[in-house]
Enzyme design. Structure first.
Site, short mmCIF file in Angstrom:
data_model
loop_
_atom_site.label_atom_id
_atom_site.label_comp_id
_atom_site.label_asym_id
_atom_site.label_seq_id
_atom_site.Cartn_x
_atom_site.Cartn_y
_atom_site.Cartn_z
N ILE A 1 0.83 -1.21 0.00
CA ILE A 1 0.00 0.00 0.00
C ILE A 1 0.86 1.25 0.00
O ILE A 1 0.61 2.17 -0.76
CB ILE A 1 -0.97 0.00 1.19
CG1 ILE A 1 -2.03 -1.07 0.94
CG2 ILE A 1 -1.64 1.35 1.36
CD1 ILE A 1 -2.86 -1.39 2.14
N CYS A 2 1.91 1.24 0.82
CA CYS A 2 2.78 2.41 0.85
C CYS A 2 3.38 2.64 -0.53
O CYS A 2 3.53 3.76 -0.99
CB CYS A 2 3.94 2.23 1.81
SG CYS A 2 3.43 1.57 3.37
N THR A 3 3.73 1.55 -1.18
CA THR A 3 4.35 1.68 -2.49
C THR A 3 3.41 2.39 -3.44
O THR A 3 3.79 3.30 -4.15
CB THR A 3 4.72 0.29 -3.03
OG1 THR A 3 5.49 -0.36 -2.05
CG2 THR A 3 5.50 0.40 -4.31
#
Lengths: 184, 159
Positions: B45-47
């Site tokens: 998700i951060c990516t």
């Protein structure tokens, strides 16, 4: 946090630009269900979602209007922007959906030369298509799609909006159908 | 713990942006600053979230805004992550003491030892103009940031 109201909106964002004349759509405009996908032709997850969307369209037949908008993440997908422009260039010749399908089924072959091969396979006017690619004729359109996505809360690809609300669930057939049922 | 709210002065900090360079928040007075706290490099998700902000950098620049990603990862880890994702904005290492800046901003999750996924936009005077904590597992996108930047009144917005 912040104000609760804005927080709630951010958790469940709405499509800020409804389906309009600039969109590529399939299905009747009077359908009860509208689905808008923001996608990237080089994104592997969008590639996996592509047959699911086709199945959804078959399943719902006349009940669903589908629009695809471009959301190329060009910094991680070097061919995504060119591929989106290619889809638009095919669209200018009335063949958007054929190119759309080809791009998603040839995700490992999206270099400029490959795009010409795809265009030839659906009998496009190659000279015009190549010119549109090199002149980047439809880049502004792709950029407009991208920004309507940003302003609607697209947070990755693919992102689906079902009847104007971002679908936060998965994009397998069951999850999309659940999302659709929840809005009816 | 709850995130610092709008109207609060943004606590100053100095964090490493690379193994041998640091960023001090107060050096960015006069322009809006976006602080994007996220749990960890490499997680899917951060990516997505950082890749999205990377694409929208030109929009943030229209507001002269500076963008910083912040997580508890070490500067060397950030370096590898940024290179692998072709990121064009600094990632700050809230590594030592671990998570101190996230704690100061009220967005450190002690149970998991990482920060929450939280956004802050500060105005040119270094005051928090907007803040938002996303639900676990939901990428907050960029619309909230752009809306906040638009309402930072005294910043000129060339079209």
């Amino acid at each position: 946090m912040s104000t609760g109201l804005q927080g709630a909106t951010l958790d469940r964002p709405r499509l800020t630009t409804p389906i309009g004349p600039e969109d590529h759509t399939t299905g009747p405009s009077t359908a009860r269900v509208t689905v808008v996908e923001y996608g990237d032709y080089e994104c592997p997850f969008c590639g996996m979602a592509h047959p699911v969307v086709k199945e959804l369209l078959r399943f719902l037949e006349d009940d669903m209007l589908f629009a695809f908008r471009h959301f190329p993440l060009a910094q991680i997908h070097p061919h995504a922007l060119d591929a989106a422009i290619a889809a638009e260039a095919a669209g200018a010749q009335g063949r958007f959906w054929e190119m759309h399908d080809l791009l998603f089924t040839h995700q490992d072959r999206l270099a400029p030369r490959d795009l010409l091969v795809l265009a030839r396979s659906i009998d496009l006017d190659l000279e015009r298509f190549a010119e549109d690619l090199t002149q980047r004729t439809y880049e502004p359109k792709v950029r407009r799609d991208f920004m309507t996505g940003v302003r609607s809360g697209v947070n990755g690809t693919p992102t689906f909006f079902i009847n104007g609300v971002r679908h936060n669930g998965g994009w397998d057939l069951e999850s999309l159908l659940d999302g659709i049922r929840a809005t009816l | 713990m709850s995130a610092l709210a709008a109207g609060t002065a943004a606590p100053d900090f100095e964090l490493k942006s690379t193994p041998d360079q640091s960023v001090r928040l107060s050096d960015f007075r006069g322009r809006p600053v976006i602080l994007a706290f996220y749990p960890a490099d490499w997680s899917p998700i951060c990516t997505d979230q950082m890749a999205l902000y990377n694409e929208i950098l030109p929009e943030f620049k229209r507001f002269q805004a500076a963008l910083f990603g912040i997580s508890i990862d070490h500067a060397w880890c950030h370096l590898a992550f940024a290179q692998s994702r072709n990121l064009h904005f600094p990632l700050l290492a809230d590594f030592h003491p671990k998570g101190r800046v996230a704690q100061t901003y009220g967005v450190y999750d002690d149970d998991i030892g990482m920060s929450e996924r939280a956004l802050f936009v500060t105005d040119g005077d270094g005051k928090i103009h907007w803040s938002y904590v996303a639900p676990i597992g939901v990428n907050p996108g960029a619309d909230g940031i752009l809306t906040a930047l638009e309402s930072v009144a005294h910043v000129a917005v060339p079209a």
